[in-house]
Design a protein around this motif. Structure first.
Motif, PDB file in Angstrom:
ATOM      1  N   ASN A 366      34.856  18.860  15.499  1.00 26.00           N
ATOM      2  CA  ASN A 366      33.717  18.123  14.964  1.00 26.00           C
ATOM      3  C   ASN A 366      33.549  16.775  15.663  1.00 26.00           C
ATOM      4  O   ASN A 366      32.428  16.305  15.866  1.00 26.00           O
ATOM      5  N   GLN A 367      34.657  16.155  16.022  1.00 27.53           N
ATOM      6  CA  GLN A 367      34.604  14.855  16.696  1.00 27.53           C
ATOM      7  C   GLN A 367      34.451  14.983  18.209  1.00 27.53           C
ATOM      8  O   GLN A 367      34.363  13.971  18.908  1.00 27.53           O
ATOM      9  N   GLY A 368      34.441  16.202  18.721  1.00 25.35           N
ATOM     10  CA  GLY A 368      34.290  16.409  20.154  1.00 25.35           C
ATOM     11  C   GLY A 368      35.513  16.045  20.954  1.00 25.35           C
ATOM     12  O   GLY A 368      35.422  15.758  22.157  1.00 25.35           O
ATOM     13  N   ARG A 369      36.680  16.086  20.329  1.00 27.18           N
ATOM     14  CA  ARG A 369      37.927  15.707  21.012  1.00 27.18           C
ATOM     15  C   ARG A 369      38.527  16.951  21.649  1.00 27.18           C
ATOM     16  O   ARG A 369      39.333  17.668  21.057  1.00 27.18           O
ATOM     17  N   LEU A 370      38.156  17.202  22.900  1.00 28.88           N
ATOM     18  CA  LEU A 370      38.544  18.424  23.585  1.00 28.88           C
ATOM     19  C   LEU A 370      40.051  18.505  23.806  1.00 28.88           C
ATOM     20  O   LEU A 370      40.666  19.561  23.591  1.00 28.88           O
ATOM     21  N   LYS A 371      40.663  17.416  24.238  1.00 28.36           N
ATOM     22  CA  LYS A 371      42.108  17.427  24.496  1.00 28.36           C
ATOM     23  C   LYS A 371      42.884  17.739  23.232  1.00 28.36           C
ATOM     24  O   LYS A 371      43.812  18.562  23.228  1.00 28.36           O
ATOM     25  N   LYS A 372      42.519  17.104  22.124  1.00 29.31           N
ATOM     26  CA  LYS A 372      43.172  17.354  20.839  1.00 29.31           C
ATOM     27  C   LYS A 372      42.940  18.795  20.396  1.00 29.31           C
ATOM     28  O   LYS A 372      43.862  19.454  19.870  1.00 29.31           O
ATOM     29  N   ARG A 378      47.000  25.380  21.287  1.00 29.29           N
ATOM     30  CA  ARG A 378      48.171  25.852  22.035  1.00 29.29           C
ATOM     31  C   ARG A 378      49.456  25.817  21.211  1.00 29.29           C
ATOM     32  O   ARG A 378      50.508  26.222  21.707  1.00 29.29           O
ATOM     33  N   THR A 379      49.373  25.343  19.972  1.00 32.80           N
ATOM     34  CA  THR A 379      50.589  25.343  19.145  1.00 32.80           C
ATOM     35  C   THR A 379      51.038  26.775  18.867  1.00 32.80           C
ATOM     36  O   THR A 379      52.228  27.035  18.707  1.00 32.80           O
ATOM     37  N   SER A 380      50.069  27.728  18.798  1.00 35.05           N
ATOM     38  CA  SER A 380      50.373  29.147  18.606  1.00 35.05           C
ATOM     39  C   SER A 380      51.368  29.379  17.477  1.00 35.05           C
ATOM     40  O   SER A 380      52.372  30.069  17.635  1.00 35.05           O
ATOM     41  N   ASP A 381      51.100  28.780  16.345  1.00 33.29           N
ATOM     42  CA  ASP A 381      51.952  29.013  15.185  1.00 33.29           C
ATOM     43  C   ASP A 381      51.332  30.103  14.313  1.00 33.29           C
ATOM     44  O   ASP A 381      50.398  30.781  14.719  1.00 33.29           O
ATOM     45  N   ALA A 382      51.859  30.266  13.111  1.00 27.29           N
ATOM     46  CA  ALA A 382      51.361  31.319  12.230  1.00 27.29           C
ATOM     47  C   ALA A 382      49.934  31.050  11.766  1.00 27.29           C
ATOM     48  O   ALA A 382      49.208  31.969  11.393  1.00 27.29           O
ATOM     49  N   ALA A 571      38.909  33.311  23.476  1.00 24.85           N
ATOM     50  CA  ALA A 571      37.949  32.555  24.286  1.00 24.85           C
ATOM     51  C   ALA A 571      38.535  32.176  25.629  1.00 24.85           C
ATOM     52  O   ALA A 571      39.727  31.861  25.737  1.00 24.85           O
ATOM     53  N   ASP A 572      37.678  32.205  26.639  1.00 20.24           N
ATOM     54  CA  ASP A 572      38.015  31.658  27.942  1.00 20.24           C
ATOM     55  C   ASP A 572      38.024  30.140  27.843  1.00 20.24           C
ATOM     56  O   ASP A 572      37.209  29.535  27.130  1.00 20.24           O
ATOM     57  N   GLU A 573      38.921  29.486  28.554  1.00 22.97           N
ATOM     58  CA  GLU A 573      39.055  28.035  28.443  1.00 22.97           C
ATOM     59  C   GLU A 573      37.783  27.309  28.874  1.00 22.97           C
ATOM     60  O   GLU A 573      37.374  26.324  28.243  1.00 22.97           O
ATOM     61  N   SER A 574      37.134  27.784  29.918  1.00 26.06           N
ATOM     62  CA  SER A 574      35.920  27.110  30.388  1.00 26.06           C
ATOM     63  C   SER A 574      34.794  27.215  29.355  1.00 26.06           C
ATOM     64  O   SER A 574      34.015  26.280  29.173  1.00 26.06           O
ATOM     65  N   VAL A 575      34.711  28.360  28.658  1.00 28.48           N
ATOM     66  CA  VAL A 575      33.697  28.530  27.615  1.00 28.48           C
ATOM     67  C   VAL A 575      34.004  27.634  26.426  1.00 28.48           C
ATOM     68  O   VAL A 575      33.102  27.034  25.822  1.00 28.48           O
ATOM     69  N   LEU A 576      35.283  27.521  26.091  1.00 28.62           N
ATOM     70  CA  LEU A 576      35.688  26.615  25.020  1.00 28.62           C
ATOM     71  C   LEU A 576      35.287  25.181  25.356  1.00 28.62           C
ATOM     72  O   LEU A 576      34.759  24.454  24.510  1.00 28.62           O
TER      73      LEU A 576
END
Length: 616
Positions: A366-372, A378-382, A571-576
Motif C-alpha cells: 500500500n505504501q509502495g515500498r518495493l524493497k520491503k 522472501r521470508t517463505s514462512d508458513a 509472480a515474475d519479479e519484473s511483473v511484481l
C-alpha cells in the motif's frame, strides 16, 4: 460504447465538428476505463501546432482551439446545462450523466456531513462509550471510539480501514450505542453492500459482533443483522429503483459496507434514497480497487485522510466533547477536505502484525515500498510463499498440491452446507479473466485436476461440488451479481437431479435448477475484482506473465488482503515490480465539487451575517 455515442451525436445539430466528436469519443472511452471525465490539457497538441498534420497520431487540436470549438458547439454545455457533453473546470470534459451524478453526490454528502443532528452531548453517554469501546474504558481514545462519536453527533460517518482493523465490529458497537441512546424509541435500520457475498459477510459479522456486546444494553434480540444488496434494498424494478429521492427508504440508520466497490452511478442513486434525517454510516477501504464501472467515490471522499486528516486529528473534537461538551465546537486542525470531520481511518490492526507477515506485506504494498515487499515475500514462512515464474517442476507440483488440498474439502463434503463452508477456506485469484494465467484457464486447470483425482466424472457439467458465481442480477429468482453457490444433487420428484445451492440473506440455503440460473461462471478461480467483499483462510494470487494495464498496487493490495491466515503469490519479479510501482489514478472532480459546496455554504453564511449586522 464510444462508437455508438459518436454516431448518435453526429446526427444532431452541431455534430459535424470533428474536434467535438473526437472529444466525445475520448470521454466515452475514458468512462469505459473507469474515469468520470477527461483532462483535455493532457491530450491537446502543443500550442502553435495545427492539429491537422498527418504525422500526428492521434490528432488533437491545441488546447485553446479545442476549447473554443467545444464552447461553440450546441452539443457542449457548462455545468447545469442539459447538453450531451459538459465542460467544467476549464478543460475537463464529462458525459452529461457523469457530471450530474458527481454534483449530486457532492451536494448530498456535504449537506449530510454538515447537518446537525439536534442532539446535545450528555455525560451519561460516556458510560455507554466505555462499555462499548474497551479503549475508552482504559482512558484512551482510538479510531473506533472516534467513529462512534462522529456517528452519534453527525448524520454522516465514513469509516475506512484495512482488513482486520475492525470496521464491522465498530459498526456493530455504534449500532448498539445508538439503540441505547435512543431507547425506548425503536430505530429502523437498513444494512447493505454492493454484492450478495459482501452483504452476507456483513450480516454474519454483525451477528458475531452483537454476541460480544456488553450486557443486553443494545436489546440483543432486536439487533439488526439482515443485510441485502444495494439493488435489493432500493427495490430495482424495470431499470429503475422503487426507493429514490421522491420515495426515500424507511430507515433511521443506514449502513453500507464495501463502499470502494460502489461506482459513481450507483452511489448517486443510493444517496438519493437515504432520507435527509437518517444517519448514514459508510464502511470500506479506500486503498482497495475501485469499482469496475466509472468512479472512485470512496477514494475521493477519503482523499488526504491518511496523511493530514486521520482519526488522531478528529480525536481533538472527541476530547473536547468528553471534557466540556459542546457539539458545535470545531477544535480540529486545518481541514484538508469538506468531509474531514466525517472521515475516520482505522489504523490499528487487530488481526495482523503491521510489520511482519500478511499485515506487514499489504502495508508495504500500500505504501509502495518495493524493497520491503520483496523482503517479506522472501521470508517463505508458513504464512507467506512467493513462487517465482517460470515454474520449475518442483514449484509446479507444490502449487498443484496446494490447489488439490485447498479444494479437496469441497468435493469430500457431506452436504451443500459443508461444501459452501469449505469454499470460504481457499481461493485461487487471478488478475485477469482471459489469457494464459487468466481465471478462465485456471478454472479449466482445476477441473482437470479434479478429474484426475476422481472428483469429477467425465465431461459432466453439473458435477457435485462445482462452485458458481452469479454475474448478473436477476430479481425474479432473487440471485444477484457476486452470489456464490455450489452444485449439489437433491431428490426432486423421486429423481436425483443437480441443484445449485446458495445461502440466503437470512441464513438458510436455497436451491435452484440449472435452467433457473442467470448468467454465471465457474468459481474455483476468481479475478481480484470479483473477490472483493470476500475473505478466505488461504489465498493463491496468480499474476500475468507480462505487463497489463490492470496490474497496480491496488490490485495487489486487494488480492493479497483477501487472505486471513496464509497467502501464496505466483509472480515474475519484473511483473511484481511493475504492480507495486503503479497506482491507479482515476480522473474525477468529486473533491473539487465538495470544495465548491463548502465555498457556497461559506458565502451564504457570510451574506446572512452581513444582513444581520445591517439589521442590527
Amino acid at each position: 460504447m464510444a462508437g455508438a455515442l459518436v454516431a448518435t451525436l453526429a446526427r444532431l445539430d452541431g455534430g459535424d465538428d470533428v474536434a467535438v466528436l473526437r472529444a466525445a469519443a475520448l470521454a466515452s472511452r475514458a468512462a469505459e476505463e473507469g474515469h468520470v471525465c477527461i483532462d483535455l490539457s493532457r491530450l491537446a497538441a502543443p500550442d502553435g501546432a495545427s492539429g491537422d498534420g498527418a504525422a500526428q497520431v492521434p490528432v488533437y487540436p491545441p488546447l485553446g482551439v479545442w476549447l473554443s470549438r467545444l464552447e461553440a458547439s450546441p452539443l457542449v454545455g457548462r455545468p447545469g446545462a442539459w447538453r450531451p457533453l459538459i465542460l467544467d473546470r476549464g478543460h475537463f470534459l464529462y458525459l452529461q450523466q457523469f457530471h450530474r451524478d458527481e454534483q449530486m453526490i457532492a451536494a448530498h454528502l456535504f449537506r449530510r456531513g454538515h447537518s446537525r443532528t439536534g442532539l446535545s452531548f450528555r455525560t451519561e453517554w460516556l458510560e455507554l462509550l466505555r462499555r462499548n469501546f474497551p479503549t475508552v474504558h482504559r482512558g484512551e481514545t482510538d479510531g473506533q471510539a472516534t467513529a462512534a462519536v462522529v456517528a452519534l453527533m453527525r448524520r454522516l460517518c465514513i469509516i475506512s480501514g484495512a482488513p482486520g482493523t475492525g470496521k464491522t465490529t465498530t459498526a456493530a458497537r455504534i449500532i448498539g450505542l445508538l439503540m441505547a441512546v435512543f431507547d425506548p424509541r425503536p430505530l429502523r435500520f437498513a444494512l447493505c453492500a454492493p454484492t450478495g457475498k459482501a452483504a452476507a459477510r456483513l450480516g454474519d459479522a454483525l451477528r458475531a459482533a452483537a454476541a460480544d456486546l456488553p450486557g443486553d444494553q443494545a436489546g440483543r434480540h432486536n439487533f439488526p443483522t439482515e443485510a441485502s444488496t444495494i439493488h435489493r434494498l432500493l427495490g430495482y424494478r424495470r431499470n429503475r429503483f422503487v426507493f429514490n429521492a421522491d420515495n426515500p427508504l424507511p430507515a433511521d440508520i443506514v449502513v453500507v459496507d464495501e463502499a470502494s466497490m460502489i461506482d459513481q452511478a450507483l452511489m448517486a442513486r443510493f444517496l438519493e434514497a437515504v432520507p435527509p434525517e437518517a444517519r448514514l454510516i459508510i464502511l470500506g477501504d479506500h486503498h482497495q480497487l475501485s469499482s469496475v464501472e466509472a468512479g472512485a467515490v470512496m477514494g475521493d471522499i477519503c482523499l488526504g485522510a491518511d496523511s493530514n486528516r486521520t482519526a488522531e486529528d478528529i480525536q481533538s473534537v472527541w476530547r473536547h466533547w468528553q471534557t466540556a461538551p459542546a457539539p458545535d465546537h470545531e477544535a480540529a486542525p486545518q481541514k484538508t477536505s469538506p468531509l474531514s470531520d466525517n472521515v475516520v481511518v482505522l489504523a490499528r490492526n487487530y488481526r495482523f502484525d503491521e510489520n511482519t507477515g500478511i499485515g506487514g506485506l499489504v502495508k508495504a504494498i500500500n505504501q509502495g515500498r518495493l524493497k520491503k515487499t520483496k523482503t517479506l515475500l522472501r521470508t517463505s514462512d508458513a504464512e507467506i510463499q512467493w513462487i517465482q515464474v517460470p515454474l520449475g517442476t518442483r514449484e509446479r507440483l507444490r502449487l498443484q498440491d496446494a490447489v488439490i488440498a485447498g479444494y479437496r474439502p469441497v468435493f469430500e463434503a457431506r452436504s451443500a452446507e459443508e461444501a459452501l463452508a469449505a469454499l470460504e477456506n481457499f481461493m485461487l485469484l487471478g488478475a485477469l479473466a482471459k489469457g494464459p494465467r487468466g481465471t478462465d484457464r485456471l478454472n479449466q486447470w482445476i477441473e482437470s485436476l479434479g478429474r484426475r483425482a476422481g472428483w469429477i466424472e467425465g465431461d459432466h457439467t453439473w458435477y457435485r461440488g462445482r462452485p458458481l458465481m452469479i454475474r448478473r442480477n436477476d430479481y425474479r429468482v432473487g440471485l444477484f451479481n457476486g452470489d456464490v453457490g455450489v452444485v449439489w444433487p437433491a431428490r426432486v420428484q423421486g429423481e436425483t437431479q443437480p441443484r445449485i445451492w446458495f445461502r440466503s440473506p437470512e441464513g438458510p440455503l436455497r436451491s435452484f435448477a440449472p435452467l433457473q440460473l442467470p448468467e454465471h461462471q465457474t468459481a474455483f478461480a476468481l479475478t481480484v475484482h470479483k473477490s472483493q467483499g470476500s475473505e478466505y483462510r488461504r489465498v493463491v494470487l496468480v499474476l500475468p506473465a507480462k505487463d497489463n494495464p490492470v496490474l497496480s498496487r491496488e490490485l495487489l493490495y486487494t488480492g493479497l488482503s483477501r487472505a486471513r491466515e496464509q497467502l501464496w503469490l505466483v509472480a515474475d519479479e519484473s511483473v511484481l515490480d511493475l504492480a507495486v510501482n503503479r497506482r491507479i489514478d482515476r480522473a474525477s472532480g468529486l473533491k473539487i465539487a465538495l470544495e465548491r459546496q463548502a465555498q457556497e455554504a461559506d458565502e451564504i453564511e457570510a451574506q446572512q451575517d452581513g444582513k444581520e449586522r445591517t439589521e442590527r
